[in-house]
Every structure is written in structure tokens, then in C-alpha cells.
Design a protein around this motif. Structure first.
Motif, PDB file in Angstrom:
ATOM      1  N   ALA A 177       0.827  -1.206   0.000  1.00  0.00           N
ATOM      2  CA  ALA A 177       0.000   0.000   0.000  1.00  0.00           C
ATOM      3  C   ALA A 177       0.860   1.253   0.000  1.00  0.00           C
ATOM      4  N   VAL A 178       1.864   1.291   0.870  1.00  0.00           N
ATOM      5  CA  VAL A 178       2.715   2.483   0.961  1.00  0.00           C
ATOM      6  C   VAL A 178       3.561   2.642  -0.292  1.00  0.00           C
ATOM      7  N   ILE A 179       4.120   1.550  -0.798  1.00  0.00           N
ATOM      8  CA  ILE A 179       4.931   1.617  -2.009  1.00  0.00           C
ATOM      9  C   ILE A 179       4.092   2.096  -3.195  1.00  0.00           C
ATOM     10  N   ALA A 180       2.839   1.676  -3.253  1.00  0.00           N
ATOM     11  CA  ALA A 180       1.964   2.122  -4.342  1.00  0.00           C
ATOM     12  C   ALA A 180       1.761   3.629  -4.289  1.00  0.00           C
ATOM     13  N   VAL A 181       1.566   4.190  -3.104  1.00  0.00           N
ATOM     14  CA  VAL A 181       1.426   5.638  -2.973  1.00  0.00           C
ATOM     15  C   VAL A 181       2.698   6.340  -3.421  1.00  0.00           C
ATOM     16  N   ILE A 182       3.846   5.824  -3.010  1.00  0.00           N
ATOM     17  CA  ILE A 182       5.132   6.428  -3.396  1.00  0.00           C
ATOM     18  C   ILE A 182       5.280   6.449  -4.914  1.00  0.00           C
ATOM     19  N   ASN A 183       4.963   5.335  -5.571  1.00  0.00           N
ATOM     20  CA  ASN A 183       5.092   5.268  -7.030  1.00  0.00           C
ATOM     21  C   ASN A 183       4.109   6.198  -7.727  1.00  0.00           C
ATOM     22  N   GLN A 184       2.894   6.309  -7.196  1.00  0.00           N
ATOM     23  CA  GLN A 184       1.905   7.176  -7.825  1.00  0.00           C
ATOM     24  C   GLN A 184       2.302   8.648  -7.706  1.00  0.00           C
ATOM     25  N   GLN A 298      10.928   3.528 -11.204  1.00  0.00           N
ATOM     26  CA  GLN A 298      10.221   2.815 -10.153  1.00  0.00           C
ATOM     27  C   GLN A 298      10.873   1.477  -9.815  1.00  0.00           C
ATOM     28  N   THR A 299      11.456   0.822 -10.823  1.00  0.00           N
ATOM     29  CA  THR A 299      12.046  -0.493 -10.583  1.00  0.00           C
ATOM     30  C   THR A 299      13.375  -0.394  -9.856  1.00  0.00           C
ATOM     31  N   LEU A 300      14.186   0.597 -10.204  1.00  0.00           N
ATOM     32  CA  LEU A 300      15.554   0.685  -9.685  1.00  0.00           C
ATOM     33  C   LEU A 300      15.702   1.636  -8.504  1.00  0.00           C
ATOM     34  N   SER A 301      14.600   2.196  -8.031  1.00  0.00           N
ATOM     35  CA  SER A 301      14.685   3.166  -6.937  1.00  0.00           C
ATOM     36  C   SER A 301      14.822   2.514  -5.569  1.00  0.00           C
ATOM     37  N   GLY A 302      14.582   1.210  -5.491  1.00  0.00           N
ATOM     38  CA  GLY A 302      14.650   0.517  -4.199  1.00  0.00           C
ATOM     39  C   GLY A 302      13.302   0.303  -3.556  1.00  0.00           C
ATOM     40  N   GLY A 303      12.224   0.653  -4.251  1.00  0.00           N
ATOM     41  CA  GLY A 303      10.905   0.470  -3.678  1.00  0.00           C
ATOM     42  C   GLY A 303      10.490  -0.984  -3.620  1.00  0.00           C
ATOM     43  N   ARG A 304      10.703  -1.721  -4.697  1.00  0.00           N
ATOM     44  CA  ARG A 304      10.317  -3.129  -4.748  1.00  0.00           C
ATOM     45  C   ARG A 304      11.458  -4.059  -4.359  1.00  0.00           C
ATOM     46  N   SER A 309      20.883  -5.210  -3.428  1.00  0.00           N
ATOM     47  CA  SER A 309      20.920  -6.396  -4.277  1.00  0.00           C
ATOM     48  C   SER A 309      21.176  -6.064  -5.744  1.00  0.00           C
ATOM     49  N   MET A 310      21.251  -4.783  -6.079  1.00  0.00           N
ATOM     50  CA  MET A 310      21.490  -4.359  -7.456  1.00  0.00           C
ATOM     51  C   MET A 310      22.987  -4.213  -7.710  1.00  0.00           C
ATOM     52  N   PRO A 311      23.415  -4.226  -8.979  1.00  0.00           N
ATOM     53  CA  PRO A 311      24.826  -3.982  -9.283  1.00  0.00           C
ATOM     54  C   PRO A 311      25.283  -2.615  -8.773  1.00  0.00           C
ATOM     55  N   ASP A 312      26.552  -2.521  -8.423  1.00  0.00           N
ATOM     56  CA  ASP A 312      27.082  -1.271  -7.872  1.00  0.00           C
ATOM     57  C   ASP A 312      26.888  -0.103  -8.833  1.00  0.00           C
ATOM     58  N   PHE A 313      27.047  -0.362 -10.131  1.00  0.00           N
ATOM     59  CA  PHE A 313      26.891   0.713 -11.111  1.00  0.00           C
ATOM     60  C   PHE A 313      25.479   1.287 -11.071  1.00  0.00           C
ATOM     61  N   VAL A 314      24.491   0.407 -10.999  1.00  0.00           N
ATOM     62  CA  VAL A 314      23.096   0.861 -10.947  1.00  0.00           C
ATOM     63  C   VAL A 314      22.837   1.645  -9.662  1.00  0.00           C
ATOM     64  N   GLN A 315      23.381   1.178  -8.555  1.00  0.00           N
ATOM     65  CA  GLN A 315      23.192   1.884  -7.291  1.00  0.00           C
ATOM     66  C   GLN A 315      23.734   3.306  -7.361  1.00  0.00           C
ATOM     67  N   HIS A 316      24.917   3.465  -7.953  1.00  0.00           N
ATOM     68  CA  HIS A 316      25.525   4.798  -8.029  1.00  0.00           C
ATOM     69  C   HIS A 316      24.756   5.709  -8.991  1.00  0.00           C
ATOM     70  N   MET A 318      21.575   5.550  -9.873  1.00  0.00           N
ATOM     71  CA  MET A 318      20.235   5.884  -9.375  1.00  0.00           C
ATOM     72  C   MET A 318      20.265   6.893  -8.237  1.00  0.00           C
ATOM     73  N   LEU A 319      21.430   7.203  -7.695  1.00  0.00           N
ATOM     74  CA  LEU A 319      21.510   8.270  -6.694  1.00  0.00           C
ATOM     75  C   LEU A 319      21.192   9.632  -7.305  1.00  0.00           C
ATOM     76  N   ALA A 320      21.277   9.738  -8.625  1.00  0.00           N
ATOM     77  CA  ALA A 320      20.925  10.988  -9.298  1.00  0.00           C
ATOM     78  C   ALA A 320      19.429  11.133  -9.507  1.00  0.00           C
ATOM     79  N   ALA A 321      18.655  10.064  -9.266  1.00  0.00           N
ATOM     80  CA  ALA A 321      17.203  10.103  -9.430  1.00  0.00           C
ATOM     81  C   ALA A 321      16.548  10.547  -8.129  1.00  0.00           C
ATOM     82  N   PRO A 322      15.634  11.500  -8.185  1.00  0.00           N
ATOM     83  CA  PRO A 322      15.019  11.988  -6.936  1.00  0.00           C
ATOM     84  C   PRO A 322      14.204  10.940  -6.207  1.00  0.00           C
ATOM     85  N   ASN A 323      13.533  10.033  -6.951  1.00  0.00           N
ATOM     86  CA  ASN A 323      12.667   9.083  -6.247  1.00  0.00           C
ATOM     87  C   ASN A 323      13.456   8.027  -5.472  1.00  0.00           C
ATOM     88  N   THR A 324      14.760   7.855  -5.765  1.00  0.00           N
ATOM     89  CA  THR A 324      15.582   6.963  -4.936  1.00  0.00           C
ATOM     90  C   THR A 324      15.645   7.485  -3.511  1.00  0.00           C
TER      91      THR A 324
END
Length: 373
Positions: A177-184, A298-304, A309-316, A318-324
Motif C-alpha cells: 500500500a505504501v509503495i503504491a502511494v510512493i510510485n503514484q 520505479q524499478t531501480l529506486s529501491g521500492g520493490r 541487491s542491485m549492481p554497484d553501477f546501478v546503485q551509483h 540511481m543516486l541521481a534520481a530523486p525518487n531513490t
């Protein structure tokens, strides 16, 4: 910049949104029925899975195993013969079939380690993966409990004491429920601002604004605050009415602190919406662009899935994305009751990213208006 211009232009945006039934229905659906259905659907959770059992032993132990399967995880087991097992799986009537061989109880008590056959319909992937583990755990538990009545088992040298925090019942509705609100919040803020700008261009009203004594900054600010306000109010109502009311999901932290963080996040995402609205020429183009942007966000922000558990490159990256950062602060506040002393790094990151995105969007918006003048 004059605040009066921003206020009046913002009121114009709200009136324009009020006359757009499609957008209004999208907002209402996204923060009501969509939240409820995403929380209740839970495709990864085992719920009323059909199971059939072939009991060739007809012993007290096999009867005990059969009785261990009951709702809500499984439907009451269908007792079938060995010849009906394959046909039932082929017809899709059963996701799982369990074959208990003859003399199973006698072999267990004699220590011969007999085998039970479990057949799984893997086309139902989510149920197959989760249900296999459930069935193994249930069967092992019933066999161990039965055997303890006849011979003493060696005690384990270590006893694991399990304590679940923040969601003691492991209720996935609370999480979904909370993750759905965050994504919306992320999705609607980008779509509404981008659509507002494209609507101005398609209706020809952007040319009217160019001849008025208003600046590009005032035009952009009016769209940012109005669309951000709409999403902020909708998210607050959704958390209060849908999440806490209909879904009975507890909110651990301060709702006010969460809304402050949401406002910072909306400052960044509405700026993204303006930017995407300037590089597309029509709503179909904007919709296709959103498909390419929202899914990775939404997939790579850490919500789901945890970011660890993601590759280090993706983690770094996605720090530039606000929703992370928004996911981090939202989970910290709403799940764990975190205060400002814990989530202040995410607040600071959102303010910094929002300022950069706003500056880039304003530069692009000015350039776009310059080509139209």
C-alpha cells in the motif's frame, strides 16, 4: 518575478485541470482504486493455491499431512488417485500435486528416509516458486512433529529466536500500500506537469502567454506549484482514507514530515515533467517517453527490490534520481517512524537534485519559448 503572476497563472492551471475529465479520473483512480488493488492483489503471495494429494499410504501420518493444507494459502486438498494426477495438472486444475507413497509412515519410523513426490505447474510462476517452499516446510514440520512422539530427536545446539520489527505479521498489504502511494506520487507529478505544458501548446494558449507581461520563470513556477499541490493533497488523502482507512495499514511516523519530504520530491519531479514536456511535441510522444522513463525509475529506486541487491553501477547511477531518495525517506518515516534527525540526508539530496532539475528545465523551457516567439 512577481508572485501575483505566479498565483494567477496557477489558478488558471487549476481551472484548466478541472475542465479535463480524463486527467481528473486519472488522479482519482491512481490514488484510490489503484492503491487498493495493488495492495490487495499481491501476485507474489500464495493465496488459495489449488493442490491435490494422492494418499497411497492411508496412515495417521499421511492423514496429518493432508490436514495441514488449508486456506488462505491453499484450497482444501482434492483427494485424487494416482491415475488422475497427470490429467489434473495438464488441465490446469491443480498447481501442486503431492504423491505420498505406500508404506510411508512405516519407512519414516524405521529411518529409511522415504521420498514424497511433489509436482508443480511452473506456468503459474509466482505461486510455483513460493508454494514449493511452503509445501516443503509444511511436510517437514508435520513429519518431525509426528516422529518426536516415537523417538527422541537430538536438540539443536543453537536456538534461533526470530523477532520481526515494523511489520510483525509479515502482512504484505502494509508494504504494497505504501509503495503504491510512493510510485503514484512520482508518476502523477511528472505526467501532470508535462501534460499541462503540452496542452498549452496543442490548444495554442502558449502563444497568448508569450504576449503577456509574464516571464518563463513565472509560467514554469505556476505549473510546478499547482501540479505539485494537486499530487500532494491527493497523496495525503490516499494515505489517510485508503491506506489507513480501507486497508487498515498503520503509519509509524509523522505524516506531516512525510508530506514535507513529498513536497521536496514534487519540486524535482514536476521540473522533470516540464523538461520532458519541452522535448516532446504531442501527448502520444509524451506517453511513449513516460514508458521509457517511469519503469526504470520505479524499478531501480529501491521500492520493490533493495538497492543493495542491485549492481554497484546501478546503485551509483540511481543516486541521481530523486525518487531513490524519496523511497528512502518515505520508508524510513512511514515504516520505521524515523524523524528528521535520521532522514535529513534524503531531504538535502532532494533539495539539491530538485534545484538542478529546475535549472535545467527552466533553461530548456526558455529556449523552447524563444523558438516559438
Amino acid at each position: 518575478m512577481r508572485l501575483a503572476n505566479i498565483l494567477h497563472l496557477g489558478i488558471k492551471e487549476l481551472r484548466s485541470l478541472r475542465r479535463d475529465p480524463i486527467m481528473l479520473m486519472l488522479i482519482i483512480y491512481s490514488f484510490s482504486l489503484s492503491i487498493y488493488s495493488q495492495a490487495r492483489a499481491m501476485p507474489e503471495t500464495l493465496n488459495k493455491a489449488p493442490i491435490a494429494i494422492v494418499d497411497e499410504d492411508q496412515s495417521p501420518l499421511s492423514t496429518r499431512i493432508v490436514a495441514a493444507f488449508y486456506p488462505p494459502y491453499f484450497l482444501p486438498p482434492a483427494m485424487i488417485s494416482w491415475s488422475e494426477m497427470d490429467a489434473g495438472m495438464d488441465d490446469g486444475r491443480y498447481t501442486f500435486t503431492l504423491d505420498i507413497p505406500p508404506n510411508f509412515q512405516r519407512d519414516v519410523l524405521a529411518g529409511r528416509q522415504p521420498r514424497i513426490q511433489l509436482n508443480v505447474d511452473a506456468t503459474r510462476m509466482s505461486q510455483a516458486f513460493t508454494g514449493s517452499g511452503y509445501i516443503q516446510s509444511i511436510v517437514s514440520g508435520e513429519i518431525n512433529a509426528f516422529v518426536q512422539r516415537y523417538r527422541r530427536l537430538a536438540a539443536l545446539p543453537v536456538d534461533l529466536e526470530l523477532r520481526v520489527k515494523f511489520n510483525p505479521n509479515l502482512n504484505k498489504i502494509w508494504f504494497n500500500a505504501v509503495i503504491a502511494v510512493i510510485n503514484q506520487v512520482t508518476m502523477l507529478s511528472i505526467i501532470l506537469t508535462g501534460a499541462a505544458l503540452i496542452r498549452e501548446r496543442e490548444h495554442g494558449t502558449i502563444e497568448h502567454l508569450l504576449v503577456m507581461p509574464v516571464t518563463p520563470l513565472e509560467i514554469m513556477m505556476s505549473k510546478v506549484w499547482t501540479m505539485g499541490l494537486v499530487v500532494l493533497v491527493a497523496s495525503a488523502l490516499s494515505l489517510t482514507v485508503v491506506v489507513q482507512g480501507f486497508l487498515s495499514t498503520p503509519i509509524a511516523g509523522s505524516l506531516l514530515l512525510f508530506l514535507v519530504g513529498t513536497a521536496l520530491h514534487l519540486f524535482a519531479t514536476t521540473s522533470m515533467g516540464i523538461f520532458f514536456g519541452t522535448i516532446t511535441r504531442s501527448m502520444p510522444q509524451f506517453g511513449l517517453l513516460m514508458m521509457l522513463v517511469l519503469l526504470p525509475l520505479q524499478t531501480l529506486s529501491g521500492g520493490r527490490t533493495p538497492r543493495e541487491s542491485m549492481p554497484d553501477f546501478v546503485q551509483h547511477v540511481m543516486l541521481a534520481a530523486p525518487n531513490t531518495h524519496f523511497v528512502m525517506l518515505a520508508q524510513g518515516i512511514l515504516y520505521r517512524g524515523a524523524g528528521l534527525d535520521i532522514v535529513w540526508p534524503q531531504f538535502l539530496a532532494l533539495a539539491f537534485i530538485g534545484a538542478i532539475l529546475f535549472g535545467l528545465s527552466l533553461a530548456r523551457f526558455r529556449k523552447t519559448l524563444g523558438t516559438m516567439a
